[in-house]
Design a protein around this motif. Structure first.
Motif, mmCIF file in Angstrom:
data_model
loop_
_atom_site.group_PDB
_atom_site.id
_atom_site.type_symbol
_atom_site.label_atom_id
_atom_site.label_comp_id
_atom_site.label_asym_id
_atom_site.label_seq_id
_atom_site.Cartn_x
_atom_site.Cartn_y
_atom_site.Cartn_z
ATOM 1 N N LEU A 3 0.847 -1.193 0.000
ATOM 2 C CA LEU A 3 0.000 0.000 0.000
ATOM 3 C C LEU A 3 0.881 1.241 0.000
ATOM 4 O O LEU A 3 2.022 1.198 0.454
ATOM 5 C CB LEU A 3 -0.899 0.034 1.239
ATOM 6 C CG LEU A 3 -2.034 -0.971 1.319
ATOM 7 C CD1 LEU A 3 -2.714 -0.891 2.685
ATOM 8 C CD2 LEU A 3 -3.049 -0.740 0.209
ATOM 9 N N PHE A 26 -1.331 5.433 5.821
ATOM 10 C CA PHE A 26 -1.698 4.860 4.530
ATOM 11 C C PHE A 26 -2.476 5.910 3.747
ATOM 12 O O PHE A 26 -3.126 6.790 4.329
ATOM 13 C CB PHE A 26 -2.514 3.579 4.706
ATOM 14 C CG PHE A 26 -1.676 2.435 5.194
ATOM 15 C CD1 PHE A 26 -0.684 1.891 4.390
ATOM 16 C CD2 PHE A 26 -1.855 1.911 6.466
ATOM 17 C CE1 PHE A 26 0.113 0.853 4.843
ATOM 18 C CE2 PHE A 26 -1.073 0.870 6.933
ATOM 19 C CZ PHE A 26 -0.080 0.347 6.119
ATOM 20 N N VAL A 28 -4.563 7.102 -0.194
ATOM 21 C CA VAL A 28 -5.242 6.824 -1.458
ATOM 22 C C VAL A 28 -5.013 8.040 -2.352
ATOM 23 O O VAL A 28 -4.561 9.084 -1.878
ATOM 24 C CB VAL A 28 -6.752 6.571 -1.246
ATOM 25 C CG1 VAL A 28 -6.974 5.271 -0.465
ATOM 26 C CG2 VAL A 28 -7.434 7.740 -0.556
ATOM 27 N N VAL A 57 -5.636 8.214 4.798
ATOM 28 C CA VAL A 57 -6.929 7.589 5.106
ATOM 29 C C VAL A 57 -7.494 7.988 6.466
ATOM 30 O O VAL A 57 -8.683 7.827 6.700
ATOM 31 C CB VAL A 57 -6.856 6.051 5.010
ATOM 32 C CG1 VAL A 57 -6.479 5.603 3.610
ATOM 33 C CG2 VAL A 57 -5.905 5.457 6.048
ATOM 34 N N HIS A 76 -4.352 -3.478 6.308
ATOM 35 C CA HIS A 76 -5.253 -3.215 5.188
ATOM 36 C C HIS A 76 -6.666 -2.956 5.712
ATOM 37 O O HIS A 76 -7.320 -1.989 5.336
ATOM 38 C CB HIS A 76 -5.235 -4.397 4.213
ATOM 39 C CG HIS A 76 -6.222 -4.277 3.108
ATOM 40 N ND1 HIS A 76 -7.516 -4.751 3.211
ATOM 41 C CD2 HIS A 76 -6.121 -3.713 1.885
ATOM 42 C CE1 HIS A 76 -8.167 -4.495 2.099
ATOM 43 N NE2 HIS A 76 -7.348 -3.863 1.270
ATOM 44 N N ALA A 79 -6.936 0.362 7.420
ATOM 45 C CA ALA A 79 -6.940 1.463 6.446
ATOM 46 C C ALA A 79 -8.333 1.625 5.836
ATOM 47 O O ALA A 79 -8.832 2.746 5.693
ATOM 48 C CB ALA A 79 -5.893 1.223 5.354
ATOM 49 N N VAL A 80 -8.970 0.511 5.503
ATOM 50 C CA VAL A 80 -10.331 0.566 4.949
ATOM 51 C C VAL A 80 -11.277 1.194 5.977
ATOM 52 O O VAL A 80 -12.076 2.073 5.640
ATOM 53 C CB VAL A 80 -10.825 -0.834 4.515
ATOM 54 C CG1 VAL A 80 -12.316 -0.815 4.198
ATOM 55 C CG2 VAL A 80 -10.025 -1.336 3.314
ATOM 56 N N GLU A 106 -11.400 2.324 -2.999
ATOM 57 C CA GLU A 106 -10.290 3.285 -3.057
ATOM 58 C C GLU A 106 -8.974 2.640 -2.615
ATOM 59 O O GLU A 106 -7.928 2.871 -3.226
ATOM 60 C CB GLU A 106 -10.583 4.509 -2.187
ATOM 61 C CG GLU A 106 -11.662 5.402 -2.736
ATOM 62 C CD GLU A 106 -11.293 6.060 -4.061
ATOM 63 O OE1 GLU A 106 -10.115 6.430 -4.256
ATOM 64 O OE2 GLU A 106 -12.200 6.200 -4.897
ATOM 65 N N ILE A 107 -9.032 1.839 -1.568
ATOM 66 C CA ILE A 107 -7.826 1.152 -1.075
ATOM 67 C C ILE A 107 -7.338 0.140 -2.114
ATOM 68 O O ILE A 107 -6.134 0.009 -2.344
ATOM 69 C CB ILE A 107 -8.089 0.464 0.287
ATOM 70 C CG1 ILE A 107 -8.422 1.494 1.360
ATOM 71 C CG2 ILE A 107 -6.914 -0.426 0.692
ATOM 72 C CD1 ILE A 107 -7.281 2.354 1.847
#
Length: 187
Positions: A3, A26, A28, A57, A76, A79-80, A106-107
């Protein structure tokens, strides 16, 4: 999985963006933040974020550069969730599930930018409006090979990057040598 993570090589992001990203978050592309934007009516800092800002994020702060890093499944997921919370609040998503779906998309796109790059690769973004469409272009900067001329001029913690790639085939070939840019700044 890899990422993009925000990075700050110098303090310029704190001057360029109204809301700079904290390093180490992280990120995007954040282009969804500009879907209805008109760059012609933007102020300087808004325009800078539009043209070259990745969004972290956690706070949707902007960073000029991101670095490719390995991410665990837990990171991950975190981050979402962080991005989903931002989308839910900032865009009044109908539910957290809707926001989570948008955040996951987006991730996933951000991860796709990192797939073919080695960890430590820097990525820069240039965003424009062309023919009424939002267009993103990416450039990557990679570590110099140890034997490359000038690679040993800086201490090991301040490696030089030279290769710049563009996904725009019509763009001129560019090379950036951070060794020359950082002369006199290394300890």
């Amino acid at each position: 999985m890899k990422l993009p993570r925000t990075i700050r090589l110098d303090p310029s992001d704190t001057f360029v963006f109204a809301t700079p990203a904290e390093p180490g978050r992280f990120a995007v592309t954040g282009s969804f933040l500009f879907l209805d934007a008109d760059p012609e009516t933007m102020t300087g800092k808004e325009r800078a974020a539009f043209r070259a800002g990745f969004a972290d994020v956690e706070a949707l702060g902007f960073s000029t550069l991101v670095t490719v890093v390995a991410a665990t499944p837990q990171e991950h997921g975190e981050a979402v969730e962080a991005l989903a919370r931002q989308i839910a609040v900032r865009f009044a998503a109908p539910s957290l599930e809707h926001a989570r779906a948008a955040a996951a998309e987006e991730i996933a796109y951000a991860a796709s930018l990192c797939e073919e790059h080695a960890e430590g690769t820097l990525i820069a973004l240039h965003r424009t409006i062309r023919d009424g469409r939002l267009v993103e272009q990416f450039r990557t900067l990679r570590h110099r090979d140890a034997g490359a001329p000038g690679a040993d001029r800086l201490h090991s913690h301040a490696k030089a990057f030279i290769v710049v790639e563009s996904e725009d085939e019509d763009a001129p070939d560019e090379r950036v040598d951070l060794v020359d840019m950082m002369k006199g700044r290394a300890p």
